[in-house]
Write an enzyme that holds these catalytic residues in place. Structure first.
Site: not given
Length: 140
Positions: A7-9
């Site tokens: 999970a990014e940003c």
């Protein structure tokens, strides 16, 4: 299938919700402290644009102008320790937010299929471990 999710940003609430909802580990990069694990881009973590050479692998034609490898190991160990103790990521490094209305829609979306996810979770985990030829799941 998947053995992990990145999970990014995303807001910290989303990272934490993914970690609770998924049968596989959720690793965060800018996704808050509630994820199962943390990752940063190596060159970003170390404040370096060049990949350091390990002394034993430097070609004989190459002159070493800095000992970046030693500082890299120190930085990586500090990152590992901060994640293990929960000091990183803190709220300061979890800057993504969502409105209350968006958070309510997100929570409702998770609630719609929560029972099915819980029922499927154990079976999915068993299948992943049974199909894990390289024993990657044991790393988590």
């Amino acid at each position: 299938g998947a053995f992990a999710v990145v999970a990014e940003c995303v807001p910290a609430t989303v990272g934490a919700a993914l970690s609770r909802a998924l049968a596989v580990p959720c690793v965060g990069i800018g996704a808050g402290p509630g994820c199962d694990g943390q990752v940063l881009v190596y060159s970003d973590l170390l404040g370096s644009l060049a990949h350091p050479h390990h002394a034993s692998h430097v070609p004989r034609f190459c002159r070493v102008f800095a000992e970046v490898g030693k500082e890299s190991r120190r930085g990586l160990a500090a990152f590992r320790d901060a994640v293990r103790t929960g000091a990183f990521p803190s709220d300061e490094y979890s800057p993504y937010a969502m409105s209350d209305a968006e958070a309510a829609r997100f929570a409702a979306s998770l609630a719609r299929d929560a029972d099915r996810r819980r029922e499927d979770s154990d079976e999915v985990r068993r299948r992943h471990i049974a199909d894990d030829e390289y024993e990657i799941a044991k790393l988590y």
